[in-house]
Motif scaffolding. Structure first.
Motif, mmCIF file in Angstrom:
data_model
loop_
_atom_site.group_PDB
_atom_site.id
_atom_site.type_symbol
_atom_site.label_atom_id
_atom_site.label_comp_id
_atom_site.label_asym_id
_atom_site.label_seq_id
_atom_site.Cartn_x
_atom_site.Cartn_y
_atom_site.Cartn_z
ATOM 1 N N MET A 150 0.824 -1.196 0.028
ATOM 2 C CA MET A 150 -0.065 -0.020 -0.113
ATOM 3 C C MET A 150 0.799 1.377 -0.182
ATOM 4 O O MET A 150 0.668 2.322 -0.787
ATOM 5 C CB MET A 150 -1.002 0.142 1.326
ATOM 6 N N ASP A 166 -2.572 0.100 -4.110
ATOM 7 C CA ASP A 166 -3.742 0.336 -4.026
ATOM 8 C C ASP A 166 -4.976 -0.674 -3.621
ATOM 9 O O ASP A 166 -5.429 -0.669 -2.443
ATOM 10 C CB ASP A 166 -4.423 1.233 -4.920
ATOM 11 N N ARG A 167 -4.947 -1.706 -4.471
ATOM 12 C CA ARG A 167 -5.956 -2.930 -4.336
ATOM 13 C C ARG A 167 -5.036 -3.903 -4.473
ATOM 14 O O ARG A 167 -4.785 -4.327 -5.499
ATOM 15 C CB ARG A 167 -7.141 -2.696 -5.100
ATOM 16 N N TRP A 170 -6.296 4.256 1.099
ATOM 17 C CA TRP A 170 -7.182 5.076 1.252
ATOM 18 C C TRP A 170 -8.853 4.848 1.708
ATOM 19 O O TRP A 170 -9.920 4.843 0.841
ATOM 20 C CB TRP A 170 -7.371 5.918 -0.204
ATOM 21 N N HIS A 212 -4.930 2.867 5.292
ATOM 22 C CA HIS A 212 -5.053 1.728 4.603
ATOM 23 C C HIS A 212 -5.625 0.483 5.507
ATOM 24 O O HIS A 212 -5.474 0.655 6.818
ATOM 25 C CB HIS A 212 -3.940 1.041 3.782
#
Length: 589
Positions: free
Chosen positions: A204, A209-210, A240, A527
């Motif tokens: 992260m 991000d994912r 986020w 996160h």
């Protein structure tokens, strides 16, 4: 070698010549007319070898008559309608008239029959035979469909499948690590990961991000029906995000996957419950909501009694006195009640008090004499005891009472047939940040030391550590924790403060987790994530209580692989290569 699968032959193929491969599930010789149930991973089809004027057919009948149980065969023949339909199998309206039968491999006498209930040790020793059984094939294929469905869902939504190391750094905090000697670094060791936790947090920070991974994980801990030394989890992390962002996403995933794999519609949305409420009502942080029984706190009702066990704990800030009302329980014999007491003792109970209210209204209770009549009547009324009911009572520390009364609730519910059919999912939230370890005289993390506290202020956290709430959450299904996660700490000062509260000093933190602290200093985003137990979910979907039934090659409860003989001794020469020597086993006293 084959044109079709056995279990997929159907009426649309009548008149066609097919070639099938499989094992002889059943072979019957009826005096020249032979029937073979040929089985592969898709199912069973009946093969017939019958006499005819065709000279070559005699060889087919002869070959069929010689077939034994679990022989490995290749059969060529013509599909025809079956005279007597078998509705129990998918191919029950057709059969294959054999024109050629080839014995590919003769099976030796088997240690157990596929249709008998062999002991688990025998099944695990000959796991390749156990896995041939249609029951096991069905359960393993459920697991396979589960993983495929999860991957499709994640890939379609932009999650990135990233592998993390298997050989990593030993950072024991919870279960024991499995250690691997490093040949090129004498005296040093890798550890097998208990989870990819730190790596996914660093991903992260790295801007991915994912993330997701179907990850193999390892914990050197005692085994039971829902635990293995090595296990598989769906590991996920989001940047986020707040709690509901993660929860809403994965709840939708689980709902869709259950519908796709086993045709089950789960609740939409899942109900939610705080940890405090779950422990108060059910004595468990993973309550089985299919059982309607609930615990009731009765400290206020018993604190003025003459029963010292009750009064001591009712007036103790860390104590609990709880009741469990059992509808229809007045029919329990004294032996039943004693057995329940012994069961609760396994979970920490020092004893179980009870009140029995007969169908005639007569009271039977060893604690009645310690109460004033009006106070006793008020207690009976407060817990809603009706004629024919029984109530159990437990007293002790809040945690111990919750543990043993929660276990008792499950036991009684199953014994009384009070477990509803169907599926009851639940989110449990707002877990405590820490637990106090009496033996080590320090706080330990309830989830893990990287879980963020609900407060952002470090001074507040330190001042109220005993009652601090975390941003952790678990997904529970039918009394099983199937997923656990949290919002992570993304500030280095907060992470250092949590380490300090856990008794991990600055030097130790730097040695064990310095790479994480460094990463957090470079603009780590907020996160969070979650990990789902693939083995546990697959077992629930397959309808089995043991995850061993959905793992191809599991270990026994004594942590052994009976098929391969692992673990096993290693020659001294091989140990010398990795700079390891083995101490002799201590003499048994």
């Amino acid at each position: 070698m084959r044109s079709h699968f056995c279990g997929l032959v159907d009426e649309s193929m009548i008149g066609q010549t097919v070639t099938l491969c499989g094992w002889a599930d059943v072979a019957r010789d009826l005096g020249g007319l032979c029937f073979i149930d040929l089985r592969d991973h898709e199912g069973i089809v009946q093969v017939v070898a019958e006499p005819s004027d065709d000279a070559g057919n005699a060889e087919v009948v002869k070959a069929a008559a010689a077939v034994g149980y679990e022989d490995c065969l290749r059969v060529t023949g013509v599909v025809r309608a079956r005279h007597s339909v078998n509705d129990k199998i998918r191919t029950g309206k057709v059969e294959v008239l054999a024109t050629r039968i080839e014995l590919l491999n003769k099976a030796a006498p088997l240690p157990f029959h596929a249709h008998e209930n062999a002991g688990e040790d025998v099944r695990l020793k000959y796991r390749y035979l156990d896995l041939r059984r249609p029951e096991m094939q069905k359960m393993m294929r459920t697991r396979i469909r589960l993983v495929q469905a999860l991957r499709r869902w994640l890939d379609a939504r932009g999650f990135q499948d990233i592998e993390t190391p298997i050989l990593t750094k030993a950072t024991p905090e919870g279960a024991r690590d499995f250690l691997v000697p490093a040949r090129m670094h004498p005296g040093e060791f890798y550890a097998l990961p208990q989870s990819p936790q730190l790596f996914k947090q660093i991903l992260m920070v790295a801007g991915f991000d994912r993330y997701y991974q179907i990850a193999r994980c390892f914990r050197d801990e005692a085994l039971r029906a829902d635990r293995q030394l090595e296990f598989t989890q769906l590991d996920m992390e989001f940047a986020w995000v707040r709690e509901r962002d993660v929860q809403d996403a994965v709840e939708g995933m689980i709902r869709e996957v259950f519908k796709e794999v086993i045709g089950v519609d789960l609740a939409d949305p899942f109900p939610r419950m705080t940890y405090e409420e779950a422990m108060r009502r059910y004595g468990s942080d993973k309550p089985d909501l299919r059982i309607g029984l609930e615990l009731q706190d009765v400290a206020e009702r018993v604190k003025d009694s003459q029963f010292k066990v009750f009064t001591d704990w009712a007036t103790n800030p860390d104590g609990r006195v709880a009741a469990l009302r059992v509808p229809g329980g007045a029919g329990f014999s004294r032996k039943h009640i004693d057995d329940y007491g012994a069961y609760a003792a396994k979970y920490g109970a020092k004893g179980l008090a009870y009140i029995k209210l007969g169908e005639d209204g007569a009271v039977s209770s060893p604690i009645q004499k310690f109460f004033e009549p009006t106070a006793f009547e008020a207690l009976v009324a407060a817990i809603g005891l009706q004629k024919g009911d029984l109530a159990f009572f437990g007293a002790g520390t809040y945690k111990s009472v919750s543990d043993f009364m929660g276990a008792l609730r499950l036991k009684v519910g199953k014994h009384m047939g009070l477990v509803q059919t169907g599926w009851k999912p639940l989110w449990v939230t707002d877990f405590p940040m820490f637990e106090w370890d009496e033996e080590e005289q320090r706080y330990v993390a309830l989830h893990h030391p990287f879980t963020a506290p609900a407060v952002d202020d470090i001074a507040d956290l330190k001042a109220n550590a005993r009652i601090a709430v975390s941003r952790g959450y678990d997904m529970v299904l039918n009394g099983n924790e199937i997923g656990g996660g949290s919002i992570r700490i993304h500030r280095p000062d907060m992470q250092s403060a949590v380490f300090d509260l856990l008794g991990i000093g600055a030097e130790e933190a730097e040695a064990k987790f310095g790479f994480l602290l460094d990463a957090l200093r470079y603009g780590a985003p907020p996160h969070g994530g979650i990990a789902f137990g693939i083995d546990r979910i697959a077992a629930l979907m397959a309808g089995t209580e043991s995850i061993r039934d959905v793992i191809a090659f599991p270990k026994t409860t004594t942590a052994q692989c009976l098929m391969t003989g692992a673990p096993s001794p290693v020659p001294d020469a091989q140990l010398a290569e990795v700079h390891v020597s083995v101490r002799p086993k201590p003499d048994k006293a």
